[in-house]
Write an enzyme that holds these catalytic residues in place. Structure first.
Site, mmCIF file in Angstrom:
data_model
loop_
_atom_site.group_PDB
_atom_site.id
_atom_site.type_symbol
_atom_site.label_atom_id
_atom_site.label_comp_id
_atom_site.label_asym_id
_atom_site.label_seq_id
_atom_site.Cartn_x
_atom_site.Cartn_y
_atom_site.Cartn_z
ATOM 1 N N HIS A 166 0.815 -1.204 0.000
ATOM 2 C CA HIS A 166 0.000 0.000 0.000
ATOM 3 C C HIS A 166 0.850 1.256 0.000
ATOM 4 O O HIS A 166 0.654 2.155 -0.798
ATOM 5 C CB HIS A 166 -0.950 0.015 1.202
ATOM 6 N N LEU A 199 -4.150 -7.888 3.070
ATOM 7 C CA LEU A 199 -4.929 -8.953 3.683
ATOM 8 C C LEU A 199 -6.230 -9.225 2.944
ATOM 9 O O LEU A 199 -6.611 -10.374 2.744
ATOM 10 C CB LEU A 199 -5.254 -8.623 5.142
ATOM 11 N N ALA A 200 -6.935 -8.171 2.553
ATOM 12 C CA ALA A 200 -8.283 -8.357 2.019
ATOM 13 C C ALA A 200 -8.510 -7.526 0.765
ATOM 14 O O ALA A 200 -7.740 -6.624 0.451
ATOM 15 C CB ALA A 200 -9.307 -7.969 3.088
ATOM 16 N N GLY A 258 -10.209 -4.762 -1.604
ATOM 17 C CA GLY A 258 -10.632 -3.383 -1.412
ATOM 18 C C GLY A 258 -10.455 -2.648 -2.733
ATOM 19 O O GLY A 258 -10.247 -3.266 -3.784
ATOM 20 N N VAL A 259 -10.508 -1.337 -2.692
ATOM 21 C CA VAL A 259 -10.427 -0.530 -3.905
ATOM 22 C C VAL A 259 -9.109 -0.759 -4.645
ATOM 23 O O VAL A 259 -9.097 -0.921 -5.870
ATOM 24 C CB VAL A 259 -10.633 0.968 -3.582
ATOM 25 N N HIS A 260 -7.999 -0.776 -3.927
ATOM 26 C CA HIS A 260 -6.711 -1.003 -4.605
ATOM 27 C C HIS A 260 -6.692 -2.366 -5.291
ATOM 28 O O HIS A 260 -6.247 -2.487 -6.442
ATOM 29 C CB HIS A 260 -5.542 -0.913 -3.633
#
Length: 135
Positions: A11, A72-73, A75-77
């Site tokens: 990130h 981990l999960a 999302g938008v990225h």
């Protein structure tokens, strides 16, 4: 078969730990196998960016490029930003990567998600924390 390029995507953060974690994980992967050329890239704040590392892979001798998000999960990225950078259609996990006058397969891996290995790591972290309690 030639080497596999692995772009490990993090990130990014204003705090140094995130960058260090991604870079160290890339080093651990590279030390485990000589099958991969591993490069870390970041979505925001830190350098090198995902785009910069994609450019860096264009000069490597690889037969395939796998993009692995160290998230981990979903999302938008994961679902929008990274696929867009990679030129993948919405929901797509496979594409091509142009480099050195040739085109190689590109695959986009899932985030970590639910995995028994993650549960084992959390148990290890809990045990480590308990072991540090004062008697």
């Amino acid at each position: 078969m030639g080497k596999i390029g692995m772009l490990l995507v993090g990130h990014g953060s204003k705090l140094p730990y995130n960058k260090e974690l991604i870079e160290t994980t890339a080093e651990f992967i590279a030390e485990k196998t000589d099958e991969y050329i591993v490069k870390p890239g970041f979505m925001s704040i830190n350098a090198p960016t995902v785009e910069e590392q994609l450019d860096a892979f264009r000069t490597e001798d690889i037969e395939i490029l796998v993009v692995v998000p160290l998230f981990l999960a979903r999302g938008v990225h994961i679902d929008q930003d990274i696929p867009e950078i990679l030129g993948l259609p919405k929901g797509g996990r496979k594409g091509t990567f142009r480099m050195n006058g040739k085109t190689v397969p590109l695959v986009y891996a899932n985030p970590i998600g639910s995995d028994p290995l993650l549960a084992e790591l959390m148990l290890k972290n809990a045990s480590d924390a308990i072991a540090k309690l004062d008697p």
